[in-house]
Scaffold this motif. Structure first.
Motif, PDB file in Angstrom:
ATOM      1  N   GLY A  44       0.814  -1.201   0.000  1.00 17.55           N
ATOM      2  CA  GLY A  44       0.000   0.000   0.000  1.00 17.55           C
ATOM      3  C   GLY A  44       0.852   1.257   0.000  1.00 17.55           C
ATOM      4  N   ILE A  45       0.284   2.327  -0.530  1.00 17.75           N
ATOM      5  CA  ILE A  45       0.926   3.643  -0.491  1.00 17.75           C
ATOM      6  C   ILE A  45       0.262   4.453   0.609  1.00 17.75           C
ATOM      7  CG2 ILE A  45       1.240   5.827  -1.713  1.00 17.75           C
ATOM      8  CD1 ILE A  45       1.603   4.277  -4.275  1.00 17.75           C
ATOM      9  N   CYS A  46       1.041   4.786   1.620  1.00 18.95           N
ATOM     10  CA  CYS A  46       0.581   5.571   2.763  1.00 18.95           C
ATOM     11  C   CYS A  46       1.068   7.009   2.607  1.00 18.95           C
ATOM     12  CB  CYS A  46       1.143   4.943   4.042  1.00 18.95           C
ATOM     13  SG  CYS A  46       0.716   5.812   5.568  1.00 18.95           S
ATOM     14  N   HIS A  47       0.286   7.959   3.119  1.00 21.09           N
ATOM     15  CA  HIS A  47       0.719   9.362   3.041  1.00 21.09           C
ATOM     16  C   HIS A  47       2.061   9.556   3.739  1.00 21.09           C
ATOM     17  CE1 HIS A  47      -0.974  13.736   2.709  1.00 21.09           C
ATOM     18  NE2 HIS A  47       0.332  13.708   2.538  1.00 21.09           N
ATOM     19  N   SER A  48       2.339   8.742   4.755  1.00 22.57           N
ATOM     20  CA  SER A  48       3.612   8.868   5.440  1.00 22.57           C
ATOM     21  C   SER A  48       4.786   8.490   4.533  1.00 22.57           C
ATOM     22  CB  SER A  48       3.636   8.017   6.716  1.00 22.57           C
ATOM     23  OG  SER A  48       3.445   6.660   6.424  1.00 22.57           O
ATOM     24  N   ASP A  49       4.548   7.655   3.524  1.00 15.17           N
ATOM     25  CA  ASP A  49       5.600   7.370   2.543  1.00 15.17           C
ATOM     26  C   ASP A  49       6.028   8.654   1.848  1.00 15.17           C
ATOM     27  OD1 ASP A  49       5.122   4.707   3.169  1.00 15.17           O
ATOM     28  OD2 ASP A  49       4.039   4.265   1.320  1.00 15.17           O
ATOM     29  N   PRO A  66      10.234   3.159   0.146  1.00 14.03           N
ATOM     30  CA  PRO A  66       9.120   3.265   1.093  1.00 14.03           C
ATOM     31  C   PRO A  66       8.298   1.973   1.133  1.00 14.03           C
ATOM     32  CG  PRO A  66       9.198   5.138  -0.427  1.00 14.03           C
ATOM     33  CD  PRO A  66      10.073   4.065  -0.991  1.00 14.03           C
ATOM     34  N   GLY A  67       7.251   2.014   1.949  1.00 15.33           N
ATOM     35  CA  GLY A  67       6.307   0.910   1.977  1.00 15.33           C
ATOM     36  C   GLY A  67       6.278   0.151   3.280  1.00 15.33           C
ATOM     37  N   HIS A  68       5.214   0.379   4.082  1.00 17.52           N
ATOM     38  CA  HIS A  68       5.043  -0.385   5.321  1.00 17.52           C
ATOM     39  C   HIS A  68       3.622  -0.947   5.427  1.00 17.52           C
ATOM     40  CE1 HIS A  68       4.411   3.848   7.307  1.00 17.52           C
ATOM     41  NE2 HIS A  68       3.291   3.441   6.732  1.00 17.52           N
ATOM     42  N   GLU A  69       3.031  -1.187   4.280  1.00 16.03           N
ATOM     43  CA  GLU A  69       1.742  -1.877   4.214  1.00 16.03           C
ATOM     44  C   GLU A  69       1.953  -3.061   3.267  1.00 16.03           C
ATOM     45  OE1 GLU A  69      -1.277   1.904   4.950  1.00 16.03           O
ATOM     46  OE2 GLU A  69      -1.045   1.135   2.909  1.00 16.03           O
ATOM     47  N   ILE A  70       2.482  -4.143   3.813  1.00 16.35           N
ATOM     48  CA  ILE A  70       3.042  -5.233   3.014  1.00 16.35           C
ATOM     49  C   ILE A  70       2.233  -6.504   3.212  1.00 16.35           C
ATOM     50  CG2 ILE A  70       5.086  -6.678   2.662  1.00 16.35           C
ATOM     51  CD1 ILE A  70       6.724  -4.268   3.841  1.00 16.35           C
ATOM     52  N   ALA A  71       1.813  -7.097   2.109  1.00 17.51           N
ATOM     53  CA  ALA A  71       1.102  -8.371   2.156  1.00 17.51           C
ATOM     54  C   ALA A  71       1.746  -9.318   1.154  1.00 17.51           C
ATOM     55  CB  ALA A  71      -0.374  -8.182   1.830  1.00 17.51           C
ATOM     56  N   GLY A  72       2.004 -10.548   1.593  1.00 15.02           N
ATOM     57  CA  GLY A  72       2.651 -11.493   0.702  1.00 15.02           C
ATOM     58  C   GLY A  72       2.535 -12.918   1.183  1.00 15.02           C
ATOM     59  N   VAL A  73       3.389 -13.746   0.633  1.00 12.11           N
ATOM     60  CA  VAL A  73       3.358 -15.182   0.886  1.00 12.11           C
ATOM     61  C   VAL A  73       4.737 -15.628   1.363  1.00 12.11           C
ATOM     62  CG1 VAL A  73       2.952 -17.447  -0.145  1.00 12.11           C
ATOM     63  CG2 VAL A  73       1.602 -15.477  -0.905  1.00 12.11           C
ATOM     64  N   VAL A  74       4.767 -16.456   2.391  1.00  9.51           N
ATOM     65  CA  VAL A  74       6.035 -16.966   2.901  1.00  9.51           C
ATOM     66  C   VAL A  74       6.666 -17.883   1.858  1.00  9.51           C
ATOM     67  CG1 VAL A  74       7.159 -18.349   4.689  1.00  9.51           C
ATOM     68  CG2 VAL A  74       5.292 -16.784   5.307  1.00  9.51           C
ATOM     69  N   ALA A  75       7.892 -17.542   1.455  1.00  6.73           N
ATOM     70  CA  ALA A  75       8.609 -18.324   0.446  1.00  6.73           C
ATOM     71  C   ALA A  75       9.674 -19.218   1.058  1.00  6.73           C
ATOM     72  CB  ALA A  75       9.244 -17.395  -0.584  1.00  6.73           C
ATOM     73  N   GLU A  76      10.131 -18.874   2.251  1.00  5.10           N
ATOM     74  CA  GLU A  76      11.169 -19.668   2.916  1.00  5.10           C
ATOM     75  C   GLU A  76      11.148 -19.341   4.402  1.00  5.10           C
ATOM     76  OE1 GLU A  76      16.055 -20.127   2.989  1.00  5.10           O
ATOM     77  OE2 GLU A  76      15.081 -19.265   1.221  1.00  5.10           O
TER      78      GLU A  76
END
Length: 351
Positions: A44-49, A66-76
């Motif tokens: 996500g893009i936050c105004h704080s970025d 930047p970027g502290h709204e992170i969603a993903g999949v565990v790869a290892e």
């Protein structure tokens, strides 16, 4: 241990303050004993970025990803990891480490760590190396600083919850928003729209206070019971002494005395927006009515997990516009122009 984690990953970074973001590569550490490697799907893009990439809150560390709204999949996963397995859906918010020993860390309030939390970006880790955020393809993080994204929450609408969601959930819970309480949310943007959704789900009577009535239909659709324009002086007369809690999400100075007049006796005005300029307040606005002026900053790991579970249980997610990475600079300008409903989310497959 052999690791498949990439030593460098593709990312979008601001090379210097106020410079446009551009594609580059940044280093990632090997997967350690208690680390997970996350294949980032959305950020996500936050105004704080924007504040940080443009040195609005002080001197930054560049190049900055930047970027502290992170969603993903565990790869290892590292050999000591117990919380997650390959394939799990996880998120990372505004910090990736803390001292783990101070009174606040032990209480699950890592965001207030006395040694200072380690920001997901624009910070130095314990080895003195800069951290790089979620506008990238992969992230390595200690398992204790990742959270599980529940089934039923799509990764794209979940990503902004890692900042926007917890930033509103934490004060609403702390100041007991719920049945019988009248709550106002100032600003219907990336933060404010989640405040409306969460406050409504908690059972409060919700009012949006926005500069104009332009987004009134949206506000009511998202769960607001009432919607008023703050540009109309009559609003402050009509709503005088109305609210138990006001949460301000705006990043511009306000007429604080006028807003304090909207509170009941013992009401609280809580800032989660962070204007770059100072604000003025007449202390009599607090004294008359035993009112509270407060602030709130994100939430700890446990509360962030609680927020995600709450959102999944109530079917809540951010209202998003998914963009390609090459649109980031355009998105920044649109955020500043309030031309987004309500959160830009980067498809990191396009980096």
């Amino acid at each position: 241990m052999t690791t498949t984690a990439p030593t460098s990953v593709a990312a979008y970074a601001a090379p210097s303050a106020k410079a446009p973001l551009e594609r580059t590569t940044v280093p990632r550490r090997p997967v350690g004993e208690h680390d997970v490697l996350i294949d980032i799907k959305y950020a996500g893009i936050c105004h704080s970025d924007i504040h940080q990439a443009r040195d609005g809150w002080g001197e930054g560390i560049f190049p900055m990803v930047p970027g502290h709204e992170i969603a993903g999949v565990v790869a290892e996963v590292g050999p000591g990891v117990t919380k997650y397995a390959v394939g799990d859906h996880v998120g990372v918010g505004c910090f990736v480490d803390s001292c783990r020993e101070c009174a606040y860390c032990r209480q699950g309030l890592e965001q207030f760590c006395t040694q200072g939390m380690t920001g997901t970006y624009n910070a130095l880790d314990k080895n003195g190396e800069p951290t790089y955020g979620g506008y990238s393809t992969h992230l390595v993080v200690d398992e204790n600083y990742a959270v599980r994204i529940p089934d039923g929450l799509a990764l794209d609408i979940a990503a902004p919850l890692l900042c926007a969601g917890i930033t509103l959930y934490s004060p609403l819970r702390h100041w007991n928003a719920g049945p019988g309480k009248k709550v106002a949310v100032v600003g219907l943007g990336g933060l404010g729209h989640m405040g409306v959704k969460i406050a409504h789900a908690l059972g409060a009577e919700v009012t949006v206070l926005s500069q104009s009535l332009r987004k009134k239909d949206d506000g009511l659709r998202l769960g607001a019971d009432h919607y008023y324009a703050t540009s109309d002086p009559a609003t402050f007369e009509t709503l005088a002494g109305t609210f138990d809690l006001i949460v301000s999400t705006v990043s511009a100075p306000l007429n604080m005395d006028a807003y304090m007049g909207l509170l009941k006796v013992d009401g609280a005005f809580v800032n989660v927006g962070a204007p770059e300029e100072p604000n003025a307040l007449n202390m009599f606005s607090l004294i008359n009515g035993r009112k509270t002026l407060a602030g709130s900053m994100i939430g700890g790991i446990a509360e962030t997990q609680e927020m995600l579970d709450f959102c999944a249980a109530h079917g809540l997610g951010s209202e998003i516009e998914v963009i390609r990475a090459e649109q980031i600079n355009e998105a920044y300008e649109r955020v500043l122009a309030s031309d987004v409903r309500y959160r830009f989310v980067i498809d990191t497959a396009t980096i």
